[in-house]
Write a protein that holds these residues in place. Structure first.
Motif, PDB file in Angstrom:
ATOM      1  N   LEU A 159      31.113 -22.420  34.022  1.00  0.00           N
ATOM      2  CA  LEU A 159      29.786 -21.993  34.476  1.00  0.00           C
ATOM      3  C   LEU A 159      29.693 -20.469  34.517  1.00  0.00           C
ATOM      4  O   LEU A 159      28.652 -19.895  34.172  1.00  0.00           O
ATOM      5  N   THR A 160      30.782 -19.807  34.915  1.00  0.00           N
ATOM      6  CA  THR A 160      30.801 -18.341  34.878  1.00  0.00           C
ATOM      7  C   THR A 160      30.737 -17.841  33.442  1.00  0.00           C
ATOM      8  O   THR A 160      30.081 -16.840  33.154  1.00  0.00           O
ATOM      9  N   ARG A 161      31.412 -18.542  32.535  1.00  0.00           N
ATOM     10  CA  ARG A 161      31.341 -18.176  31.108  1.00  0.00           C
ATOM     11  C   ARG A 161      29.908 -18.267  30.602  1.00  0.00           C
ATOM     12  O   ARG A 161      29.433 -17.382  29.867  1.00  0.00           O
ATOM     13  N   ASP A 162      29.180 -19.307  31.007  1.00  0.00           N
ATOM     14  CA  ASP A 162      27.789 -19.439  30.577  1.00  0.00           C
ATOM     15  C   ASP A 162      26.928 -18.313  31.145  1.00  0.00           C
ATOM     16  O   ASP A 162      25.996 -17.843  30.477  1.00  0.00           O
ATOM     17  N   LEU A 163      27.221 -17.880  32.367  1.00  0.00           N
ATOM     18  CA  LEU A 163      26.517 -16.722  32.915  1.00  0.00           C
ATOM     19  C   LEU A 163      26.759 -15.501  32.053  1.00  0.00           C
ATOM     20  O   LEU A 163      25.852 -14.687  31.834  1.00  0.00           O
ATOM     21  N   MET A 164      27.969 -15.344  31.527  1.00  0.00           N
ATOM     22  CA  MET A 164      28.296 -14.187  30.700  1.00  0.00           C
ATOM     23  C   MET A 164      27.467 -14.155  29.420  1.00  0.00           C
ATOM     24  O   MET A 164      27.150 -13.074  28.910  1.00  0.00           O
ATOM     25  N   PHE A 165      27.096 -15.309  28.874  1.00  0.00           N
ATOM     26  CA  PHE A 165      26.221 -15.307  27.700  1.00  0.00           C
ATOM     27  C   PHE A 165      24.862 -14.696  28.043  1.00  0.00           C
ATOM     28  O   PHE A 165      24.270 -13.981  27.229  1.00  0.00           O
ATOM     29  N   HIS A 166      24.381 -14.970  29.248  1.00  0.00           N
ATOM     30  CA  HIS A 166      23.126 -14.363  29.693  1.00  0.00           C
ATOM     31  C   HIS A 166      23.273 -12.851  29.821  1.00  0.00           C
ATOM     32  O   HIS A 166      22.390 -12.096  29.399  1.00  0.00           O
ATOM     33  N   LEU A 167      24.367 -12.411  30.417  1.00  0.00           N
ATOM     34  CA  LEU A 167      24.542 -10.993  30.720  1.00  0.00           C
ATOM     35  C   LEU A 167      24.881 -10.176  29.478  1.00  0.00           C
ATOM     36  O   LEU A 167      24.382  -9.058  29.308  1.00  0.00           O
ATOM     37  N   ASP A 168      25.725 -10.719  28.619  1.00  0.00           N
ATOM     38  CA  ASP A 168      26.213  -9.939  27.476  1.00  0.00           C
ATOM     39  C   ASP A 168      25.165  -9.790  26.385  1.00  0.00           C
ATOM     40  O   ASP A 168      25.302  -8.921  25.513  1.00  0.00           O
ATOM     41  N   THR A 169      24.140 -10.614  26.389  1.00  0.00           N
ATOM     42  CA  THR A 169      23.065 -10.492  25.400  1.00  0.00           C
ATOM     43  C   THR A 169      21.824  -9.819  25.969  1.00  0.00           C
ATOM     44  O   THR A 169      20.819  -9.695  25.264  1.00  0.00           O
ATOM     45  N   TRP A 267      24.812 -14.457  20.665  1.00  0.00           N
ATOM     46  CA  TRP A 267      26.075 -13.784  20.982  1.00  0.00           C
ATOM     47  C   TRP A 267      27.069 -13.899  19.823  1.00  0.00           C
ATOM     48  O   TRP A 267      27.836 -12.966  19.570  1.00  0.00           O
ATOM     49  N   LYS A 268      27.062 -15.018  19.116  1.00  0.00           N
ATOM     50  CA  LYS A 268      27.985 -15.197  17.988  1.00  0.00           C
ATOM     51  C   LYS A 268      27.712 -14.205  16.865  1.00  0.00           C
ATOM     52  O   LYS A 268      28.594 -13.917  16.054  1.00  0.00           O
ATOM     53  N   HIS A 269      26.486 -13.679  16.810  1.00  0.00           N
ATOM     54  CA  HIS A 269      26.112 -12.757  15.741  1.00  0.00           C
ATOM     55  C   HIS A 269      26.092 -11.297  16.213  1.00  0.00           C
ATOM     56  O   HIS A 269      25.581 -10.430  15.493  1.00  0.00           O
ATOM     57  N   LYS A 270      26.639 -11.015  17.391  1.00  0.00           N
ATOM     58  CA  LYS A 270      26.571  -9.643  17.909  1.00  0.00           C
ATOM     59  C   LYS A 270      27.358  -8.688  17.005  1.00  0.00           C
ATOM     60  O   LYS A 270      28.252  -9.091  16.250  1.00  0.00           O
ATOM     61  N   LYS A 271      27.041  -7.424  17.131  1.00  0.00           N
ATOM     62  CA  LYS A 271      27.613  -6.399  16.268  1.00  0.00           C
ATOM     63  C   LYS A 271      29.121  -6.333  16.431  1.00  0.00           C
ATOM     64  O   LYS A 271      29.657  -6.415  17.537  1.00  0.00           O
ATOM     65  N   PHE A 329      19.516 -12.798   9.438  1.00  0.00           N
ATOM     66  CA  PHE A 329      19.491 -13.449  10.748  1.00  0.00           C
ATOM     67  C   PHE A 329      20.425 -12.725  11.716  1.00  0.00           C
ATOM     68  O   PHE A 329      20.067 -12.457  12.874  1.00  0.00           O
ATOM     69  N   SER A 330      21.623 -12.382  11.245  1.00  0.00           N
ATOM     70  CA  SER A 330      22.568 -11.661  12.097  1.00  0.00           C
ATOM     71  C   SER A 330      22.003 -10.316  12.531  1.00  0.00           C
ATOM     72  O   SER A 330      22.137  -9.916  13.696  1.00  0.00           O
ATOM     73  N   ALA A 331      21.345  -9.619  11.617  1.00  0.00           N
ATOM     74  CA  ALA A 331      20.779  -8.308  11.943  1.00  0.00           C
ATOM     75  C   ALA A 331      19.673  -8.433  12.987  1.00  0.00           C
ATOM     76  O   ALA A 331      19.567  -7.590  13.895  1.00  0.00           O
ATOM     77  N   VAL A 332      18.854  -9.486  12.889  1.00  0.00           N
ATOM     78  CA  VAL A 332      17.796  -9.699  13.876  1.00  0.00           C
ATOM     79  C   VAL A 332      18.414  -9.937  15.253  1.00  0.00           C
ATOM     80  O   VAL A 332      17.956  -9.399  16.268  1.00  0.00           O
ATOM     81  N   MET A 333      19.458 -10.755  15.312  1.00  0.00           N
ATOM     82  CA  MET A 333      20.116 -11.033  16.588  1.00  0.00           C
ATOM     83  C   MET A 333      20.704  -9.751  17.183  1.00  0.00           C
ATOM     84  O   MET A 333      20.618  -9.507  18.387  1.00  0.00           O
ATOM     85  N   GLN A 334      21.300  -8.920  16.349  1.00  0.00           N
ATOM     86  CA  GLN A 334      21.895  -7.674  16.826  1.00  0.00           C
ATOM     87  C   GLN A 334      20.832  -6.711  17.356  1.00  0.00           C
ATOM     88  O   GLN A 334      21.040  -6.040  18.370  1.00  0.00           O
ATOM     89  N   LEU A 335      19.716  -6.646  16.682  1.00  0.00           N
ATOM     90  CA  LEU A 335      18.630  -5.778  17.138  1.00  0.00           C
ATOM     91  C   LEU A 335      18.034  -6.293  18.443  1.00  0.00           C
ATOM     92  O   LEU A 335      17.612  -5.506  19.300  1.00  0.00           O
ATOM     93  N   ALA A 336      18.000  -7.621  18.603  1.00  0.00           N
ATOM     94  CA  ALA A 336      17.497  -8.190  19.853  1.00  0.00           C
ATOM     95  C   ALA A 336      18.440  -7.875  21.012  1.00  0.00           C
ATOM     96  O   ALA A 336      17.999  -7.528  22.113  1.00  0.00           O
ATOM     97  N   ILE A 337      19.739  -7.977  20.773  1.00  0.00           N
ATOM     98  CA  ILE A 337      20.719  -7.642  21.812  1.00  0.00           C
ATOM     99  C   ILE A 337      20.613  -6.165  22.182  1.00  0.00           C
ATOM    100  O   ILE A 337      20.756  -5.791  23.351  1.00  0.00           O
ATOM    101  N   ALA A 338      20.332  -5.314  21.201  1.00  0.00           N
ATOM    102  CA  ALA A 338      20.199  -3.871  21.448  1.00  0.00           C
ATOM    103  C   ALA A 338      18.869  -3.503  22.085  1.00  0.00           C
ATOM    104  O   ALA A 338      18.661  -2.346  22.448  1.00  0.00           O
ATOM    105  N   GLY A 339      17.961  -4.469  22.225  1.00  0.00           N
ATOM    106  CA  GLY A 339      16.671  -4.190  22.844  1.00  0.00           C
ATOM    107  C   GLY A 339      15.684  -3.504  21.940  1.00  0.00           C
ATOM    108  O   GLY A 339      14.698  -2.922  22.415  1.00  0.00           O
TER     109      GLY A 339
END
Length: 365
Positions: A159-169, A267-271, A329-339
């Motif tokens: 459950l803490t790992r799942d929280l990290m997906f929220h925080l790290d993205t 998260w799997k597609h992060k930079k 698709f990976s680039a879109v995910m990375q740009l979303a993570i970067a805000g």
């Protein structure tokens, strides 16, 4: 009568040295400059209805040696004027008194809290260790992230790992610390109060400076702990005093779908430090595209939209199309993570997912 130029109300002189009191109405602090002229005492008499503190040239504080409230008391034994008596008496250092309580310590305390949490996020070490092993019911693990100086967060449960997906993205989350502090707090009991210690699972720093202290507990476990409700109230109060917000999270907020599934895929597609150099070209091209758009439209229009790979000991003409991954698709995910762009998280990611350019005024790199 307005105060003369050689008098000024002192505020910053006392900042950081006062207790937590609000300014009392009718209090004033007077700073003495140079010799004590008669005009000084004239002004002090004009302030007879207020409490006055004088700072002398040696840096000490004291009350005026004229009884302002008595309207003329404090005469010397020879029957001289109040002013003469006070000037003669000034040769004896006045008894030190505490600075006037007209400033609160909110600013000083807030700055102290900010310095404390800054050290926690930059230099802090976990206050609790979960040693490697297999005899753990909660299934602890490790989560890699750039938002921690060590590059890893120790998670106590899935459950803490799942929280990290929220925080790290989340672009607004800039730093994460695991088991960051040991906090002493007062816990209410049926017979009074008891002092307890608490080590939270995570501390989270948001971009605007807000700090969140987080515990994670499965929903079905919480009813088995009789004091969990009171403990949560006590911890909220304790961490509020430290400038942080305490949260107790469970799967009702962490396992919302399709949100969590989308965040895991994002998260799997992060930079990565080992990405192809063409990825930067694709990201720049996306930012120059016309918005709003969709992931599918970006895939079709991008000048680079496929990855070909071959083994290092094979010639280039043996390269095959890697259909498992699309670089756009990976680039879109990375740009979303970067805000830099926003994607629709309310529906499962697909070629029809809407992509919008985030307002530049809200972008913080």
């Amino acid at each position: 009568m307005p105060m003369k130029t050689n008098l000024k109300t002192s505020t910053s002189l006392f900042t950081g040295a006062l207790e937590d009191h609000q300014r009392s109405a009718g209090n004033a602090a007077v700073l003495r400059n140079g010799e004590t002229p008669s005009v000084l005492w004239d002004d002090l008499h004009d302030l007879a209805q207020v409490n006055v503190i004088v700072q002398y040239e040696d840096g000490s504080f004291g009350r005026p040696l004229v009884d302002l409230r008595a309207g003329g008391g404090g005469r010397g034994p020879a029957g001289g004027s109040p002013m003469n008596a006070s000037l003669n008496s000034r040769r004896v250092a006045p008894a030190p008194v505490a600075p006037p309580p007209f400033l609160n310590h909110d600013l000083s305390k807030r700055m102290g809290n900010e310095a404390f949490w800054r050290d926690v996020f930059q230099n802090g070490e976990p206050k609790k260790e979960i040693k490697p092993g297999t005899r753990y019911i909660s299934l602890p693990g490790w989560f890699p992230t750039r938002k921690n100086p060590r590059g890893l967060i120790r998670t106590s449960s899935p459950l803490t790992r799942d929280l990290m997906f929220h925080l790290d993205t989340d672009h607004e989350i800039v730093s994460i610390a695991d088991f960051p502090v040991t906090t002493t707090y007062r816990s209410k009991t049926p017979t009074g109060f008891k002092v307890r210690e608490h080590i939270p699972e995570l501390a989270v720093l948001r971009r605007d400076g807000a700090v969140f202290v987080v515990d994670v507990m499965p929903l079905n476990v919480q009813p088995t702990i009789p004091f969990i409700r009171q403990r949560t109230i006590d911890l909220k109060s304790a961490y509020f005093d430290q400038g942080a917000t305490y949260l107790l999270l469970d799967e009702t907020s962490l396992h919302l779908e399709p949100l969590l599934g989308n965040l895991k895929r994002m998260w799997k597609h992060k930079k990565s430090d080992h990405e192809l150099p063409e990825m930067e070209v694709i990201r720049r091209w996306i930012l120059d595209a016309r918005f709003p758009t969709t992931i599918g439209e970006l895939m079709r229009e991008s000048p680079v939209n496929a990855v070909f790979a071959h083994w290092s000991d094979q010639p280039e003409d043996t390269a095959r199309h890697v259909t498992e991954n699309n670089p756009v698709f990976s680039a879109v995910m990375q740009l979303a993570i970067a805000g830099l762009v926003e994607v629709d998280l309310d529906a499962r990611f697909s070629p029809s997912t809407t992509v919008t350019l985030k307002e530049k005024s809200n972008v913080r790199l």
